[in-house]
Motif scaffolding. Structure first.
Motif, PDB file in Angstrom:
ATOM      1  N   PHE A 258      31.790  27.984  43.404  1.00  0.00           N
ATOM      2  CA  PHE A 258      32.730  28.783  44.096  1.00  0.00           C
ATOM      3  C   PHE A 258      32.084  30.373  44.131  1.00  0.00           C
ATOM      4  O   PHE A 258      32.218  30.584  42.869  1.00  0.00           O
ATOM      5  CB  PHE A 258      34.014  28.801  43.590  1.00  0.00           C
ATOM      6  CG  PHE A 258      35.084  29.275  44.488  1.00  0.00           C
ATOM      7  CD1 PHE A 258      35.854  28.379  45.221  1.00  0.00           C
ATOM      8  CD2 PHE A 258      35.499  30.688  44.523  1.00  0.00           C
ATOM      9  CE1 PHE A 258      36.940  29.073  46.180  1.00  0.00           C
ATOM     10  CE2 PHE A 258      36.485  30.946  44.989  1.00  0.00           C
ATOM     11  CZ  PHE A 258      37.126  30.326  45.929  1.00  0.00           C
ATOM     12  N   VAL A 259      31.608  30.934  45.225  1.00  0.00           N
ATOM     13  CA  VAL A 259      31.413  32.437  44.932  1.00  0.00           C
ATOM     14  C   VAL A 259      32.530  33.331  45.805  1.00  0.00           C
ATOM     15  O   VAL A 259      32.688  33.000  46.864  1.00  0.00           O
ATOM     16  CB  VAL A 259      30.088  32.565  45.766  1.00  0.00           C
ATOM     17  CG1 VAL A 259      29.770  34.026  45.309  1.00  0.00           C
ATOM     18  CG2 VAL A 259      29.121  31.690  44.822  1.00  0.00           C
ATOM     19  N   SER A 260      32.961  34.266  44.910  1.00  0.00           N
ATOM     20  CA  SER A 260      33.967  35.194  45.976  1.00  0.00           C
ATOM     21  C   SER A 260      33.769  36.595  45.844  1.00  0.00           C
ATOM     22  O   SER A 260      33.530  37.024  44.848  1.00  0.00           O
ATOM     23  CB  SER A 260      35.513  34.762  45.146  1.00  0.00           C
ATOM     24  OG  SER A 260      36.447  35.278  45.657  1.00  0.00           O
ATOM     25  N   ILE A 261      33.919  37.195  46.724  1.00  0.00           N
ATOM     26  CA  ILE A 261      33.632  38.689  46.748  1.00  0.00           C
ATOM     27  C   ILE A 261      34.985  39.662  46.839  1.00  0.00           C
ATOM     28  O   ILE A 261      36.100  39.120  47.772  1.00  0.00           O
ATOM     29  CB  ILE A 261      32.631  39.108  48.104  1.00  0.00           C
ATOM     30  CG1 ILE A 261      32.422  40.620  47.704  1.00  0.00           C
ATOM     31  CG2 ILE A 261      33.241  38.956  49.014  1.00  0.00           C
ATOM     32  CD1 ILE A 261      30.999  40.904  48.424  1.00  0.00           C
ATOM     33  N   GLU A 262      35.267  40.668  46.179  1.00  0.00           N
ATOM     34  CA  GLU A 262      36.547  41.340  46.046  1.00  0.00           C
ATOM     35  C   GLU A 262      36.030  42.896  45.629  1.00  0.00           C
ATOM     36  O   GLU A 262      35.472  42.941  44.693  1.00  0.00           O
ATOM     37  CB  GLU A 262      37.425  40.622  45.013  1.00  0.00           C
ATOM     38  CG  GLU A 262      38.539  41.513  44.745  1.00  0.00           C
ATOM     39  CD  GLU A 262      39.503  41.640  45.937  1.00  0.00           C
ATOM     40  OE1 GLU A 262      39.737  42.843  46.350  1.00  0.00           O
ATOM     41  OE2 GLU A 262      40.018  40.542  46.466  1.00  0.00           O
ATOM     42  N   LYS A 263      36.445  43.853  46.641  1.00  0.00           N
ATOM     43  CA  LYS A 263      36.059  45.126  46.521  1.00  0.00           C
ATOM     44  C   LYS A 263      37.206  45.883  45.072  1.00  0.00           C
ATOM     45  O   LYS A 263      36.687  46.560  44.671  1.00  0.00           O
ATOM     46  CB  LYS A 263      36.294  45.957  47.675  1.00  0.00           C
ATOM     47  CG  LYS A 263      35.706  47.362  47.499  1.00  0.00           C
ATOM     48  CD  LYS A 263      35.795  48.022  48.906  1.00  0.00           C
ATOM     49  CE  LYS A 263      35.334  49.290  48.838  1.00  0.00           C
ATOM     50  NZ  LYS A 263      35.481  50.002  50.185  1.00  0.00           N
ATOM     51  N   TYR A 264      38.357  45.241  45.200  1.00  0.00           N
ATOM     52  CA  TYR A 264      39.343  45.865  44.237  1.00  0.00           C
ATOM     53  C   TYR A 264      39.907  44.822  43.476  1.00  0.00           C
ATOM     54  O   TYR A 264      41.080  44.347  43.849  1.00  0.00           O
ATOM     55  CB  TYR A 264      40.431  46.675  45.316  1.00  0.00           C
ATOM     56  CG  TYR A 264      39.820  47.596  46.123  1.00  0.00           C
ATOM     57  CD1 TYR A 264      39.346  49.094  45.309  1.00  0.00           C
ATOM     58  CD2 TYR A 264      40.059  47.582  47.559  1.00  0.00           C
ATOM     59  CE1 TYR A 264      38.799  49.798  46.268  1.00  0.00           C
ATOM     60  CE2 TYR A 264      39.407  48.603  48.504  1.00  0.00           C
ATOM     61  CZ  TYR A 264      38.862  49.836  47.573  1.00  0.00           C
ATOM     62  OH  TYR A 264      38.241  50.769  48.584  1.00  0.00           O
TER      63      TYR A 264
END
Length: 221
Positions: free
Chosen positions: A80-86
């Motif tokens: 599971f790869v997840s991207i989050e800016k904040y």
């Protein structure tokens, strides 16, 4: 940015952002929406025994948490790869604590997911590897060798963050999608469906979770 914790229709909590007049999940049920849109129509719908998932919008970690639990139930080795800016503050995560909705073991799993270092692939449990990326999807570059089987697109709504729902981002994600990859999102807007279709996904409208008439699912054929 200020966040308020609110209770949703199924008893689970979510976050509300007054400045955006937007919440992280449906007010009709945070847990119900996540389980239906991303787990039932995405994770459990895809055939792979070792799925690779890419998520846009780690947020509260609810999708990752539910996926980790289902990966164990189904014995599917999941990355599971997840991207989050904040990324959210630890205090907010502790107040939400979705793990307590299930069991002591699940509470520990939820804590472990949030304690995992950003930027590294971490073996969270026997069947679940997690990599959290602190970056902006608009500028993020996928590794050419990375191909994902399931896409969870969980950004804030198109009316609140229109720049997150444009052709450039969807084309980038399409190129990182493996053959037969499944793309799921809670949105059912016709303009979003057409953009995804133009990128190459075969799109369908499905019945939505409580409070929403429809949602979108795509397949890379």
């Amino acid at each position: 940015m200020q966040h308020e914790i609110i209770e949703t229709g199924d008893g689970s909590k979510t976050l509300f952002i007054p400045a955006m007049d937007e919440q992280y999940h449906s007010v009709n049920g945070a847990l119900t929406e996540s389980e239906y849109v991303f787990l039932e129509k995405g994770f459990r719908h895809h055939e792979s025994n070792e799925p690779r998932i890419f998520e846009v919008g780690f947020g509260t970690g609810l999708n990752a948490f539910l996926t980790a639990m289902w990966a164990a139930k189904l014995k599917r080795e999941t990355t599971f790869v997840s991207i989050e800016k904040y990324p959210l503050d630890k205090q907010l995560i502790e107040k939400l604590n979705y793990g307590k909705l299930f069991s002591v073991e699940s509470a520990y799993l939820y804590e472990k997911i949030h304690a995992a270092a950003w930027g590294k692939e971490i073996q969270i449990s026997e069947y679940f590897k997690l990599q959290k990326i602190n970056d902006d999807i608009k500028h993020f570059r996928f590794n050419d060798l990375q191909q994902f089987d399931i896409i969870y697109f969980d950004a804030f709504g198109p009316d609140k963050q229109p720049n997150m729902w444009g052709p450039a981002i969807f084309e980038k994600i399409y190129q990182a999608s493996a053959q037969n990859a499944v793309f799921v999102t809670y949105s059912a807007k016709g303009s979003i469906r057409r953009i995804l279709q133009n990128c190459g996904y075969s799109m369908e409208r499905l019945p939505g979770p409580p409070g929403k008439r429809q949602m979108l699912r795509g397949r890379k054929l």
